[in-house]
Design a protein around this motif. Structure first.
Motif, short mmCIF file in Angstrom:
data_model
loop_
_atom_site.label_atom_id
_atom_site.label_comp_id
_atom_site.label_asym_id
_atom_site.label_seq_id
_atom_site.Cartn_x
_atom_site.Cartn_y
_atom_site.Cartn_z
N ILE A 28 0.82 -1.21 0.00
CA ILE A 28 0.00 0.00 0.00
C ILE A 28 0.85 1.25 0.00
O ILE A 28 0.33 2.36 -0.02
N SER A 61 -7.65 0.16 -1.52
CA SER A 61 -7.71 -1.18 -2.09
C SER A 61 -8.40 -1.13 -3.44
O SER A 61 -8.90 -0.09 -3.88
N SER A 62 -8.46 -2.28 -4.10
CA SER A 62 -9.06 -2.34 -5.43
C SER A 62 -10.57 -2.12 -5.39
O SER A 62 -11.18 -1.86 -6.43
N ASN A 65 -10.68 1.79 -5.60
CA ASN A 65 -9.61 2.45 -6.32
C ASN A 65 -9.98 2.73 -7.77
O ASN A 65 -9.29 3.48 -8.45
N SER A 115 -3.46 -4.49 5.05
CA SER A 115 -4.90 -4.52 4.82
C SER A 115 -5.60 -3.43 5.61
O SER A 115 -6.56 -2.82 5.13
N GLN A 118 -5.10 -0.16 3.77
CA GLN A 118 -5.96 -0.08 2.59
C GLN A 118 -7.39 0.25 2.96
O GLN A 118 -8.04 1.08 2.32
N ASP A 122 -9.61 3.47 1.99
CA ASP A 122 -10.94 3.37 1.39
C ASP A 122 -11.91 4.33 2.07
O ASP A 122 -12.69 5.03 1.40
#
Length: 582
Positions: A28, A61-62, A65, A115, A118, A122
């Motif tokens: 990250i 995170s994806s 993102n 995590s 991330q 978010d």
């Protein structure tokens, strides 16, 4: 055997390491950041904040993102958005991983710093898109963060109780009540906690009274850092008051938690408005310097150096309050605190804008930390020609050194201090500026006038005393001494009053604890008496039952018939003629 001479040559293969590309992903984090803190963003359209050294910006995170994923989230109604934030993103940020969130085919993964970072990023993305009032207040995110970092309220930060700290009698609670803190009313009873974070002491700093899990506290700090890195001024009222919690966590026993706390404190101060430094940021740093944890004090001094770089004008005006507090930390037993205090003292003194003493500031700061070099600093000041106006900020730098120089045994050194005081006193801008430093200099100058045996030094000291008396706004020396004595008496009276109030509060607390203990002792005694009575009644019932059984057995012995109607002698219902009971 080979020989080596001056003409011998060697070929060395040169290897060139490939430079790390700027912005290269590392989990990250992104490398290639500047070693200095850049400017702050003025709003949503401003430049992003860059992190220093080992703390690059957090990356989402994806899930959020990509614009399509973000649009899909924003298309949900508010109740579903709140549920997803509180049941998915926030638990991930605080160390809880949903079992089936990534699908039933993937195994349940444990929470890591990556995590959690991330998930914090978010939430920061959602705050930027939806606004802090919606995500932080209406969704209750900030309330959960406060429960993780400040379960006992902001007044419990740093362990500074009643009568302790820089603000005696109040500590952090006094600072919180002095200004309007937007985040401190978030712990509303109407907002139930939706987190499954337990209160287990496993892996926590239980000795420091921390019962919240480390993962939850680290995630909350990462969230504060991610919000600060947005650079939004609308986030500032919610994040800056949490500086105390971030500094308090710098004393944790976990290295990852300390790093997260330090990075969060750097980001919060970078976000803070310079006008908030005197009323909110610097008082919190002062309270942190009273903490029993040396890491907290060291971090607070580093943050004070950062404040001096970000808001030099505000720090310069507060030098009369800052210098005595930072100077006291120079004599700390921990070398890390001493080093940070020296650097912080130099940083805050360099914010002074008087051009006359600028070249002498390093020598003066060095003399504060090393009293043996006091005369070297005085010599630097002797070579200074005072032209600019001398204000309270300049006096706060010079007066401690001059007061120490007047106490030396060498009369020549005392003469040098008197010359500097006379030159400085002629350019004081107002009596209010020099008033706090009169008790430091006037009594010592009066001693030089009365006790030094050399007449020329006494004359110079008298001239300096007259100039200083005039700068203080008094007509003669006796009036100045009486004013100083009155001020000292008033200060002593206020300190005595404060001590008495603190003792009275302690006595009240002891009386309340005594009443509570007596009540608990009375309840315990009543409970034991009730239990004794119950045991007595049970014993009496048992004795009565045994007596009843005994009487029954005795009566049974005198009867000829058993309970079944048979004779006890022959065992028949109708006795034989030979039975004694016939």
């Amino acid at each position: 055997m080979a020989s080596i001479s001056a003409s011998t040559t060697h070929k060395v293969k040169k290897t060139v390491s490939k430079p790390v590309g700027k912005g290269k992903k590392n989990g990250i984090l992104k490398t290639g950041t500047s070693s200095k803190l850049k400017g702050k963003a003025g709003g949503s359209g401003g430049p992003p904040l860059t992190r220093r050294g080992s703390a690059p910006r957090l990356k989402p995170s994806s899930e959020l993102n990509h614009p399509q994923a973000l649009d899909a989230f924003l298309s949900l109604d508010e109740s579903k958005q709140k549920d997803r934030v509180l049941q998915e993103f926030l638990p991930h940020a605080l160390g809880e991983r949903a079992t089936f969130h990534e699908g039933i085919a993937k195994p349940h993964t444990a929470s890591t710093s990556q995590s959690r970072g991330q998930a914090a990023a978010d939430i920061a993305v959602l705050v930027k898109k939806m606004g802090p009032m919606v995500v932080l207040k209406r969704f209750g995110v900030l309330a959960e963060v406060e429960k993780m970092l400040l379960p006992d309220g902001i007044g419990a930060a740093f362990g500074n109780g009643t009568g302790r700290g820089t603000n005696p009698g109040g500590g952090m609670r006094k600072i919180a009540s002095a200004v309007s803190l937007a985040s401190m009313d978030s712990s509303d009873a109407n907002i139930p906690s939706t987190m499954s974070i337990g209160t287990s002491t496993l892996g926590t700093d239980s000795k420091r009274g921390k019962t919240t899990p480390q993962n939850a506290r680290e995630g909350a700090l990462l969230l504060l850092r991610a919000l600060s890195e947005l650079g939004l001024k609308s986030v500032e009222p919610f994040v800056v008051p949490m500086l105390a919690a971030a500094l308090d966590e710098c004393g944790s026993s976990s290295s990852s938690l300390r790093e997260a706390a330090s990075d969060a404190s750097v980001a919060i101060i970078t976000l803070a408005n310079p006008l908030a430094m005197p009323m909110l940021v610097i008082p919190v740093l002062f309270e942190a310097l009273q903490s029993p944890e040396w890491r907290v004090k060291s971090t607070a001094l580093e943050r004070l150096s950062q404040v001096a770089a970000d808001a030099p004008r505000q720090v310069s005006k507060m030098l009369p309050q800052i210098i005595p507090i930072v100077t006291a930390q120079i004599w700390d037993t921990k070398p890390q605190v001493t080093k940070a205090a020296n650097q912080a003292l130099l940083s805050v003194c360099e914010t002074n804008d008087n051009p006359d003493i600028k070249p002498a500031i390093p020598a003066v700061v060095h003399a504060i930390s090393k009293p043996a070099d006091t005369y070297k600093a005085v010599e630097e000041l002797m070579a200074t020609t005072f032209v600019a106006t001398v204000d309270a900020s300049t006096l706060s730098i010079l007066c401690p050194i001059l007061s120490r120089g007047l106490k030396e045994k060498n009369a020549v050194r005392k003469r040098s201090c008197c010359v500097v005081i006379e030159n400085m006193s002629r350019l004081v801008d107002s009596p209010n500026a020099v008033a706090p430093f009169g008790p430091l200099l006037v009594p010592e100058l009066k001693k030089v006038v009365e006790q030094v045996q050399f007449e020329d030094i006494r004359d110079i000291a008298l001239s300096a005393l007259q100039s200083l008396t005039k700068a203080l706004g008094h007509s003669d020396i006796e009036e100045a001494m009486q004013s100083i004595m009155r001020a000292e008496a008033q200060r002593a009276e206020e300190e005595q009053k404060r001590i008495e109030e603190a003792l009275e509060e302690e006595r009240k607390a002891e009386a309340e604890n005594k009443i509570k203990e007596e009540e608990e002792r009375r309840q315990f005694k009543e409970a034991m008496e009730a239990q004794r009575l119950l045991d007595k009644l049970a014993l009496e019932e048992e004795e009565a039952k045994k007596q009843k059984e005994f009487v029954k057995k005795e009566k049974q012995k005198t009867k000829t018939k058993t309970s079944g109607g048979k004779c006890q002698g022959c065992g028949l219902k109708k006795c034989k003629k030979t039975c004694p009971f016939a």
